[in-house]
Design an enzyme around this catalytic site. Structure first.
Site, PDB file in Angstrom:
ATOM      1  N   LYS A  93       0.832  -1.199   0.000  1.00 46.93           N
ATOM      2  CA  LYS A  93       0.000   0.000   0.000  1.00 46.93           C
ATOM      3  C   LYS A  93       0.871   1.256   0.000  1.00 46.93           C
ATOM      4  CE  LYS A  93      -3.751  -0.663   2.375  1.00 46.93           C
ATOM      5  NZ  LYS A  93      -4.358  -0.946   3.695  1.00 46.93           N
ATOM      6  N   ARG A  97      -3.394   2.868   8.517  1.00 40.35           N
ATOM      7  CA  ARG A  97      -3.665   1.686   7.696  1.00 40.35           C
ATOM      8  C   ARG A  97      -2.500   0.729   7.717  1.00 40.35           C
ATOM      9  NH1 ARG A  97      -4.673   4.599   2.019  1.00 40.35           N
ATOM     10  NH2 ARG A  97      -5.795   2.676   1.523  1.00 40.35           N
ATOM     11  N   GLY A 105      -7.927  -7.908   5.034  1.00 44.15           N
ATOM     12  CA  GLY A 105      -8.508  -7.911   6.368  1.00 44.15           C
ATOM     13  C   GLY A 105      -7.562  -8.256   7.491  1.00 44.15           C
ATOM     14  N   MET A 164      -5.768  -6.199   9.250  1.00 45.16           N
ATOM     15  CA  MET A 164      -6.237  -5.298  10.279  1.00 45.16           C
ATOM     16  C   MET A 164      -7.112  -4.261   9.627  1.00 45.16           C
ATOM     17  SD  MET A 164      -4.602  -2.628  12.863  1.00 45.16           S
ATOM     18  CE  MET A 164      -5.239  -1.319  11.847  1.00 45.16           C
ATOM     19  N   ARG A 187      -3.242  -1.686  -6.485  1.00 40.54           N
ATOM     20  CA  ARG A 187      -2.460  -2.921  -6.368  1.00 40.54           C
ATOM     21  C   ARG A 187      -2.859  -3.843  -7.508  1.00 40.54           C
ATOM     22  NH1 ARG A 187      -5.573  -4.777  -0.945  1.00 40.54           N
ATOM     23  NH2 ARG A 187      -7.632  -4.554  -1.833  1.00 40.54           N
ATOM     24  N   HIS A 201     -15.832  -9.360   0.920  1.00 49.70           N
ATOM     25  CA  HIS A 201     -14.761 -10.228   1.411  1.00 49.70           C
ATOM     26  C   HIS A 201     -14.861 -11.622   0.814  1.00 49.70           C
ATOM     27  CE1 HIS A 201     -12.952 -13.029   4.377  1.00 49.70           C
ATOM     28  NE2 HIS A 201     -12.000 -12.127   4.373  1.00 49.70           N
ATOM     29  N   ARG A 240       0.246 -48.594 -19.799  1.00 49.14           N
ATOM     30  CA  ARG A 240       0.388 -49.704 -18.852  1.00 49.14           C
ATOM     31  C   ARG A 240      -0.445 -50.873 -19.343  1.00 49.14           C
ATOM     32  NH1 ARG A 240      -0.858 -45.250 -15.802  1.00 49.14           N
ATOM     33  NH2 ARG A 240       0.672 -44.541 -14.272  1.00 49.14           N
ATOM     34  N   ARG A 298       4.709 -50.290 -21.807  1.00 47.66           N
ATOM     35  CA  ARG A 298       5.482 -50.980 -20.778  1.00 47.66           C
ATOM     36  C   ARG A 298       4.995 -52.409 -20.638  1.00 47.66           C
ATOM     37  NH1 ARG A 298       5.177 -48.935 -14.687  1.00 47.66           N
ATOM     38  NH2 ARG A 298       3.098 -49.835 -14.901  1.00 47.66           N
ATOM     39  N   GLU A 328      14.448 -46.943 -12.770  1.00 43.87           N
ATOM     40  CA  GLU A 328      13.644 -46.753 -11.560  1.00 43.87           C
ATOM     41  C   GLU A 328      14.242 -47.442 -10.350  1.00 43.87           C
ATOM     42  OE1 GLU A 328       9.740 -48.471 -12.176  1.00 43.87           O
ATOM     43  OE2 GLU A 328      10.529 -49.896 -13.608  1.00 43.87           O
ATOM     44  N   SER A 353      13.315 -44.179 -19.622  1.00 39.20           N
ATOM     45  CA  SER A 353      12.204 -43.423 -19.053  1.00 39.20           C
ATOM     46  C   SER A 353      12.283 -43.575 -17.545  1.00 39.20           C
ATOM     47  CB  SER A 353      10.873 -43.951 -19.582  1.00 39.20           C
ATOM     48  OG  SER A 353       9.819 -43.254 -18.956  1.00 39.20           O
ATOM     49  N   GLY A 379      11.154 -43.911 -13.976  1.00 44.73           N
ATOM     50  CA  GLY A 379       9.987 -44.240 -13.173  1.00 44.73           C
ATOM     51  C   GLY A 379      10.276 -43.684 -11.790  1.00 44.73           C
ATOM     52  N   THR A 380       9.842 -42.450 -11.586  1.00 46.22           N
ATOM     53  CA  THR A 380      10.278 -41.771 -10.365  1.00 46.22           C
ATOM     54  C   THR A 380       9.478 -42.189  -9.135  1.00 46.22           C
ATOM     55  OG1 THR A 380       8.967 -39.921 -11.166  1.00 46.22           O
ATOM     56  CG2 THR A 380      11.353 -39.765 -11.403  1.00 46.22           C
ATOM     57  N   ASN A 381       8.351 -42.878  -9.313  1.00 44.54           N
ATOM     58  CA  ASN A 381       7.660 -43.385  -8.119  1.00 44.54           C
ATOM     59  C   ASN A 381       8.520 -44.437  -7.446  1.00 44.54           C
ATOM     60  OD1 ASN A 381       5.649 -41.830  -9.160  1.00 44.54           O
ATOM     61  ND2 ASN A 381       4.326 -43.522  -9.751  1.00 44.54           N
ATOM     62  N   ASP A 382       8.959 -45.430  -8.250  1.00 43.71           N
ATOM     63  CA  ASP A 382       9.814 -46.469  -7.684  1.00 43.71           C
ATOM     64  C   ASP A 382      11.182 -45.922  -7.289  1.00 43.71           C
ATOM     65  OD1 ASP A 382       8.809 -49.162  -7.309  1.00 43.71           O
ATOM     66  OD2 ASP A 382       8.243 -49.083  -9.426  1.00 43.71           O
ATOM     67  N   CYS A 410       8.114 -40.824 -16.632  1.00 43.97           N
ATOM     68  CA  CYS A 410       6.713 -41.222 -16.722  1.00 43.97           C
ATOM     69  C   CYS A 410       6.082 -41.425 -15.350  1.00 43.97           C
ATOM     70  CB  CYS A 410       6.567 -42.478 -17.569  1.00 43.97           C
ATOM     71  SG  CYS A 410       7.384 -43.919 -16.871  1.00 43.97           S
ATOM     72  N   TYR A 465      11.482 -35.300 -22.709  1.00 42.81           N
ATOM     73  CA  TYR A 465      10.038 -35.113 -22.516  1.00 42.81           C
ATOM     74  C   TYR A 465       9.638 -35.462 -21.087  1.00 42.81           C
ATOM     75  CZ  TYR A 465       9.516 -40.216 -22.784  1.00 42.81           C
ATOM     76  OH  TYR A 465       9.611 -41.560 -22.552  1.00 42.81           O
TER      77      TYR A 465
END
Ligand code: ADP
Ligand code: MG
Ligand code: MG
Length: 933
Positions: free
Chosen positions: A37, A107, A116, A118, A365, A483, A591, A669, A799, A818, A820-823, A885, A905
């Site tokens: 402000k 203010r 809000g 204050m 703003r 609000h 899959r 896969r 992976e 590729s 496999g970032t979960n594993d 993937c 990719y």
């Protein structure tokens, strides 16, 4: 201003920046120090716009105040008084001067706008003596008393913390009453049931002042402070204190704003919008924050002050009406709005006051806006040459793209639904949930995973925690800038506001409208795009990307900037087609096991699994020229028959996908999960057989025995992925044949199939060599027989951490990688994903043992492993194509990492494709910015 730069300061640091007379000591870049402000007021002043003179006390002063145990830093108060003198000279008025009093507003204003945090104290500096001066100098007695009663109520509530009065409703719930409002309502009532505040006369206001002062005295046991200096001192400290108030804390937590920034305090000369019908106050956006349409959007009230518009004390006319009411002021305001938008190169949210026909700007703003508006505005501003493509792309949050693709209500369902009411379409989107009438209830129910709609007369900052967890917000009062509306747009929740038909009873926890009553817990559906409210839970439909031209334009801009390709994870032709329409450039993960579970297939798969081991052993014996038993012969026969059926079905699946993705790569896969996942669960089968006792069928008993024999302690680390293919080769052999036969068929149908066969869970290069040797023979045979040329590849998932270390060896055989970032995350952390996410992991994040859930966004160490694997792999095979993937492929932060380490990719679920296109562009822009440094 006259003495800018020549003032000396008593405090050790420069804590004060003033503005006035067309010049400011600060500027718009000083948000850290002056808050949004203060920086905005300085910038507007420097730009020659009409602002009332004032000064900002810095955020640093706030932090030093707390560091010193809530005492003002030495010298600061003297510097404040000196700044007041500057404002006095600028305005020709005197602070506390009974003849010509200077009044100010106090203010808050942090770096990030915190709605809000204050409330603002207006008309500070008034007492019985200065009031007479105010009346004399304006010749308006009613105005003077109106200002005074407002000041006492505001200062009493905000600075002196006068407590609310609580009563018990019939059902025992506590209801809070603002004592000042009660007194005001009582005074209004004397003029009739629907009387407005403007109906009060001087006498009423005088009595109100007496009543207000009495409220202060009886509740907090002190007289209302008369000394303007004391008022100012208390108000400054109250603003500081509000930084650590509950509302502010809650807000910072949900918005991830740091707690140590502090707030600035702005002391601003009062201008009066309540001096009659040639005065007023309002709020306006330079473009419509809902739709992005290029037109002034907002509301104003004549003869009103401060937050009257936002609080909805009277129904406010649209800003366009100002053009008729005060054409000259409207023209000036419009010019200022344009100028500010051009200056900031963004939509502005403006607050202004008109004092006897003179316009003053009180705030500017960057406006909060809906996702749809954000996209439209960014695209329009590029076309208007106000911003560059890069700026437009940087302005949209990937989450906003996500929001635009969220569901809306099914039009067919709307036609037959019971519409309860219609309010203001304050924040778009479809929301379905159970009615609750209190923010705390919303929070409690949401914690139990209930979907709720928060229904309130109107919301206040105290309701924020409930709004944040609700599906949607519904209010009976308040307009487009109330609000509820502002906050809902910002946090991306559907909201219907100002729905005056609603009769809400907090005590009986019901809402009634259109002849229907919904109790707490009853289902309601609200459409923030149309403003409609329905009874019951309406079904929703997917948002149509095809209909969103601005989004398409924006993403086309992103496509030109990004280097990463965006592929998708899809198992079905419809999914593939959908993702392709949304911009997917290939399938990064198809899959095959999902196909095993559909319809009649599961039974076939189960029958095959039952005899798989015996049949596999028998086949090995045949190969070694050993004789088979009758049982073994039978097993082979059953197994081969089932496998042949599966092969045929899978070929059909692959034909569909390869055709849908003609011309684009499709990574398929081979079977990955442990086989027991296709069988009933051990416990269930045990119960079934035990219950049946003597009557248990041989088939069920056999199944139980098989399940038992396949049981593993750690199935995720067990017989799965390529290990499975090496133990029971027929599964992967038929899959490979099915893939290539499908490719042959699709090619013969005139299309361009590009299958890439992916071998999962390789840790040792020999696993890959053995699998690939086996399968290449199958593939070559099929293609030779097919008689058409098929481009196919063999590659692997990376992976298992070990694979990252030997990626150079693996790349000798694999034509693509590729991740496999979960594993990879599971095995690098040693967390079982299935257990950890429902268990300790979230607690870890809550307790800050981990900064975030590594299954959601890539952990930096996983990124290091990936980086190493990419480098090693490309050492062997410089043109190695590498992608990701895992779930992380659709996560904007992880996409940034993938860009940085040079992946080709990312592959994500179809509905994340648009989000990923933007995130990839932003990653490229960030990379370019860093290189330029
Ligand atoms: P918020 O941060 O909640 O927007 P502000 O400090 O902007 O609070 O104050 C809210 C409103 O109070 C303003 O929009 C304006 O209408 C009124 N106001 C604040 N300061 C002044 C002033 N000096 N003169 C007249 N009105 C003021
Ligand atoms: Mg406000
Ligand atoms: Mg404001």
């Amino acid at each position: 201003m006259a003495d800018s730069g020549t003032r000396t300061y008593k405090a050790a640091k420069r804590y004060i920046y003033a503005w006035g007379g067309g010049k400011a000591e600060g500027n718009g870049n000083m948000k850290d120090l002056l808050g949004g402000k203060g920086a905005g007021l300085a910038e507007m002043t420097n730009a020659g716009l009409p602002t009332p003179p004032g000064f900002t006390i810095t955020t640093e002063a706030c932090n030093d105040y707390f560091a010193a145990g809530k005492t003002l830093p030495a010298g600061l108060w003297d510097d404040v008084l000196a700044a007041v003198r500057v404002v006095e000279r600028e305005t020709g008025k005197g602070f506390g001067d009974p003849k010509n009093p200077l009044l100010v507003s106090v203010r808050s204003g942090a770096k990030f706008s915190m709605p809000g945090m204050m409330d603002t104290v207006l008309n500070l500096g008034l007492n019985e003596a200065t009031l007479q001066g105010l009346i004399a100098s304006t010749g308006n007695e009613r105005f003077g008393w109106d200002a005074y009663r407002r000041f006492i109520a505001m200062f009493g509530r905000i600075v002196l913390d006068v407590p609310t009065r609580s009563t018990k409703a019939k059902d025992g719930t506590l209801v809070q009453h603002n004592r000042f409002d009660e007194a005001l309502d009582a005074a209004k009532e004397k003029h009739g049931k629907d009387a407005k505040d403007t109906d009060l006369n001087v006498d009423d206001l005088k009595k109100l002042v007496v009543a207000y002062k009495k409220i202060v005295k009886t509740t907090i046991g002190r007289d209302f402070p008369d000394d303007p200096n004391e008022q100012l001192d208390l108000a400054i400290k109250a603003v500081f204190a509000s930084w650590f108030g509950k509302r502010a804390n809650d807000y910072r937590n949900t918005q991830k704003i740091a707690h140590d920034l502090g707030t600035a305090v702005n002391v601003v000369t009062m201008v009066f919008g309540n001096m009659g019908d040639d005065s007023g106050t309002g709020v306006a956006f330079t473009r419509d924050p809902n739709t992005g349409e290029k037109a002034l959007y907002g509301e104003y009230l004549t003869n009103a002050q401060g937050e009257d518009v936002v609080a909805g004390v009277r129904t406010a006319p649209k800003i366009a009406q100002l053009a008729t009411d005060m054409p000259r002021v409207y023209a000036e305001f419009k010019k200022i709005a344009d100028k500010l938008e051009k200056h900031y190169k963004d939509v502005q949210d403006l607050e202004f006051t008109i004092e006897r026909g003179r316009l003053y700007m009180l705030q500017t703003r960057s406006a909060k806006r809906t996702a749809a508006a954000a996209v439209k505005i960014a695209v329009d501003m590029v076309h208007e040459k106000l911003i560059t493509v890069d700026e437009a792309l940087a302005r949209i949050e990937p989450a906003q793209v996500d929001q635009l693709l969220r569901p809306t209500f099914d039009p067919a369902a709307i036609r037959t639904a019971t519409r309860m009411a219609r309010g203001l379409n304050a924040s778009p989107g479809a929301a379905v949930g159970r009615a609750v009438f209190h923010a705390d209830v919303a929070a409690a129910w949401a914690a139990k995973k209930e979907k709720v709609i928060l229904i309130r007369e109107e919301t206040s900052p105290d309701d924020f925690h409930g709004m944040a967890v609700a599906q949607g917000i519904l209010t009976a009062k308040g307009g487009a800038t109330s609000h509820a509306a502002v906050v809902a747009r910002q946090i991306g929740k559907p909201c219907v506001a100002g729905c005056s038909e609603l009769e809400i009873s907090y005590s009986s926890k019901t809402v009634t409208a259109g002849g229907v009553t919904v109790k707490e817990g009853g289902w309601v559906s609200l459409d923030g795009t149309t403003g409609e409210v329905f009874v019951g839970a309406l079904p929703t439909v997917e948002a149509k990307y095809e209909d969103q031209k601005d989004l398409q334009t924006l993403l086309a801009m992103a496509d030109k900037v990004r280097r990463l390709q965006i592929w998708t994870n899809a198992d079905k032709p419809e999914e593939a087609a959908q993702a392709r329409a949304w911009g997917a450039q290939g399938i990064g993960l198809c899959r095959t096991e999902h196909m095993f579970r559909e319809g009649p297939r599961l039974e076939i798969v189960r029958a095959a699994i039952l005899v798989a081991n015996v049949a596999t052993r028998a086949k090995a014996k045949t190969a070694a020229r050993q004789a088979l038993t009758a049982e073994e012969k039978k097993a082979v026969k059953t197994f081969d028959a089932k496998m042949a059926k599966l092969e045929e079905m899978q070929q059909g699946d692959f034909e569909g996908i390869l055709a849908a993705m003609t011309g684009l790569p499709v990574v398929i896969r081979l079977i990955d999960p442990p086989l027991h996942e296709f069988l009933p669960n051990l416990e269930d089968q045990l119960v079934k057989v035990t219950k049946a006792g003597a009557k248990a069928t041989p088939k069920d008993k056999e199944l139980l025995a098989t399940i038992k024999s396949m049981h593993e302690q750690n199935p995720m680390l067990g017989l799965r992925g390529c290990r499975l293919g090496l133990m029971i080769p027929d599964f992967v052999k038929i899959q490979t044949r099915a893939i290539l036969n499908a490719a042959v068929a699709v090619k013969k149908a005139g299309k361009d199939p590009r299958p890439e066969i992916m071998i999962p869970l390789v840790g040792h290069v020999n696993e890959l060599i053995a699998t690939q040797t086996l399968l290449e023979a199958e593939a070559a045979a099929v293609v030779a027989k097919g008689g058409v040329k098929i481009d196919y590849k063999f590659g692997t998932m990376i992976e298992i951490p070990r694979a990252c270390w030997v990626a150079d060896d693996i790349a000798k055989h694999a034509q693509f990688f590729s991740f496999g970032t979960n594993d990879l995350t599971q095995m690098t952390f040693g967390y079982s994903r299935d257990d950890a996410e429902g268990g300790f992991l979230l607690k870890y994040v809550e307790d800050k043992i981990l900064p975030y859930n590594p299954f959601q966004s890539l952990d930096p160490v996983i990124v290091q492993e990936m980086d190493m694997a990419v480098k090693l792999g490309r050492k062997t095979r410089p043109d190695l194509k590498v992608g990701i993937c895992g779930e992380h492929g659709g996560d904007p932060m992880s996409i940034g990492f993938c860009h940085d380490i040079g992946l080709n990719y990312v592959s994500c679920s179809p509905f994340r494709v648009p989000v990923a296109r933007l995130a990839a562009a932003q990653a490229a822009l960030k990379g370019a910015a860093e290189r330029d440094k």
